[in-house]
Scaffold this motif. Structure first.
Motif, short mmCIF file in Angstrom:
data_model
loop_
_atom_site.label_atom_id
_atom_site.label_comp_id
_atom_site.label_asym_id
_atom_site.label_seq_id
_atom_site.Cartn_x
_atom_site.Cartn_y
_atom_site.Cartn_z
N ILE A 1 1.00 5.22 23.27
CA ILE A 1 2.16 5.60 22.45
C ILE A 1 2.79 4.37 21.82
CG2 ILE A 1 4.48 6.58 22.55
CD1 ILE A 1 3.40 8.53 24.66
N LEU A 2 2.92 3.29 22.59
CA LEU A 2 3.47 2.05 22.03
C LEU A 2 2.60 1.50 20.90
CD1 LEU A 2 4.81 -0.01 25.06
CD2 LEU A 2 6.09 0.84 23.10
N TYR A 3 1.28 1.53 21.08
CA TYR A 3 0.38 1.03 20.04
C TYR A 3 0.45 1.89 18.78
CZ TYR A 3 -1.68 -1.96 23.62
OH TYR A 3 -1.88 -2.89 24.59
N ILE A 4 0.55 3.20 18.95
CA ILE A 4 0.68 4.09 17.79
C ILE A 4 1.98 3.83 17.06
CG2 ILE A 4 1.00 6.51 17.14
CD1 ILE A 4 -1.10 7.19 19.31
N LEU A 5 3.07 3.62 17.80
CA LEU A 5 4.35 3.30 17.16
C LEU A 5 4.30 1.95 16.45
CD1 LEU A 5 6.91 4.60 19.81
CD2 LEU A 5 6.44 5.56 17.54
N CYS A 6 3.57 0.99 17.02
CA CYS A 6 3.38 -0.30 16.34
C CYS A 6 2.67 -0.11 15.00
CB CYS A 6 2.56 -1.25 17.20
SG CYS A 6 3.45 -2.04 18.51
N LEU A 7 1.59 0.64 15.03
CA LEU A 7 0.85 0.89 13.79
C LEU A 7 1.71 1.62 12.77
CD1 LEU A 7 -2.67 1.89 15.16
CD2 LEU A 7 -2.04 -0.19 13.93
N TYR A 8 2.51 2.58 13.24
CA TYR A 8 3.37 3.32 12.33
C TYR A 8 4.44 2.41 11.73
CZ TYR A 8 6.25 7.02 10.43
OH TYR A 8 6.96 7.82 9.58
N ASP A 9 4.99 1.50 12.53
CA ASP A 9 5.99 0.57 12.03
C ASP A 9 5.38 -0.36 10.99
OD1 ASP A 9 8.69 -0.33 12.08
OD2 ASP A 9 8.07 -2.07 13.24
N ILE A 10 4.19 -0.83 11.23
CA ILE A 10 3.51 -1.69 10.25
C ILE A 10 3.20 -0.89 8.99
CG2 ILE A 10 1.36 -2.96 9.82
CD1 ILE A 10 1.48 -3.74 12.83
N TYR A 11 2.81 0.36 9.15
CA TYR A 11 2.53 1.24 8.00
C TYR A 11 3.77 1.40 7.12
CZ TYR A 11 1.76 5.62 5.50
OH TYR A 11 1.67 6.57 4.53
N LEU A 12 4.94 1.44 7.72
CA LEU A 12 6.18 1.59 6.96
C LEU A 12 6.47 0.36 6.10
CD1 LEU A 12 8.48 3.35 9.57
CD2 LEU A 12 7.37 4.36 7.58
N TYR A 13 5.99 -0.80 6.50
CA TYR A 13 6.18 -2.02 5.72
C TYR A 13 5.20 -2.15 4.55
CZ TYR A 13 9.44 -4.01 9.08
OH TYR A 13 10.53 -4.25 9.87
N LEU A 14 4.14 -1.36 4.54
CA LEU A 14 3.08 -1.51 3.54
C LEU A 14 3.57 -1.40 2.09
CD1 LEU A 14 -0.05 0.22 5.09
CD2 LEU A 14 0.41 -2.21 4.81
N PRO A 15 4.39 -0.41 1.71
CA PRO A 15 4.80 -0.34 0.31
C PRO A 15 5.51 -1.61 -0.17
CG PRO A 15 5.37 1.70 1.41
CD PRO A 15 4.89 0.75 2.46
N ASP A 16 6.37 -2.16 0.67
CA ASP A 16 7.07 -3.39 0.28
C ASP A 16 6.13 -4.59 0.26
OD1 ASP A 16 9.68 -2.29 -0.06
OD2 ASP A 16 9.80 -2.11 2.13
N LEU A 17 5.21 -4.65 1.21
CA LEU A 17 4.24 -5.74 1.21
C LEU A 17 3.33 -5.67 -0.02
CD1 LEU A 17 3.23 -5.87 4.97
CD2 LEU A 17 4.49 -7.59 3.70
N PHE A 18 2.91 -4.47 -0.38
CA PHE A 18 2.10 -4.31 -1.59
C PHE A 18 2.88 -4.71 -2.83
CE2 PHE A 18 -0.55 -0.78 0.58
CZ PHE A 18 -1.39 -1.73 1.14
N ASP A 19 4.17 -4.42 -2.86
CA ASP A 19 5.01 -4.81 -3.99
C ASP A 19 5.12 -6.33 -4.09
OD1 ASP A 19 6.74 -4.25 -6.19
OD2 ASP A 19 8.44 -4.75 -4.88
N VAL A 20 5.27 -6.99 -2.96
CA VAL A 20 5.34 -8.46 -2.95
C VAL A 20 4.03 -9.05 -3.45
CG1 VAL A 20 5.46 -10.47 -1.42
CG2 VAL A 20 7.11 -8.63 -1.17
N LEU A 21 2.92 -8.45 -3.06
CA LEU A 21 1.60 -8.94 -3.46
C LEU A 21 1.17 -8.44 -4.84
CD1 LEU A 21 -0.22 -8.47 -0.05
CD2 LEU A 21 0.68 -10.60 -1.01
N LYS A 22 2.06 -7.69 -5.51
CA LYS A 22 1.81 -7.16 -6.86
C LYS A 22 0.59 -6.23 -6.90
CE LYS A 22 4.90 -9.90 -8.93
NZ LYS A 22 6.14 -9.77 -8.26
#
Length: 93
Positions: A9-30
């Motif tokens: 459960i902790l690992y799944i929540l970690c992956l989900y938290d990282i997934y939530l950062y993806l749109p902003d990270l993609f925006d930074v990387l253009k």
């Protein structure tokens, strides 16, 4: 034998938290990539971005193993650095 379910459960929540950062990270990387999302989890997503990394990080640090401690520190650093940075980038300026 350890109870693996809390760790999973902790690992799944970690992956989900990282997934939530993806749109902003993609925006930074253009990169023009938009991960799929749903409006049903809006409040859970906000809670995960604001404090999820800290809670998950503390729980991982308290578990056994070098990997869990490193992942816990990474989750906390993501929460302390990336969340405020992305919030400041989103403010009209």
């Amino acid at each position: 034998m350890k109870k693996p379910l809390p760790s999973y459960i902790l690992y799944i929540l970690c992956l989900y938290d990282i997934y939530l950062y993806l749109p902003d990270l993609f925006d930074v990387l253009k990169l023009d990539i938009e991960p799929p999302t749903t409006d049903y989890l809006l409040y859970f997503d906000a809670a995960m971005l604001l404090s999820g990394g800290i809670v998950i990080g503390v729980l991982l640090i308290r578990t056994d193993g070098r990997f869990n401690k490193a992942l816990g520190i990474t989750m906390m650093l993501m929460n302390f650095i990336l969340t405020p940075w992305f919030i400041l980038r989103a403010l009209p300026g």
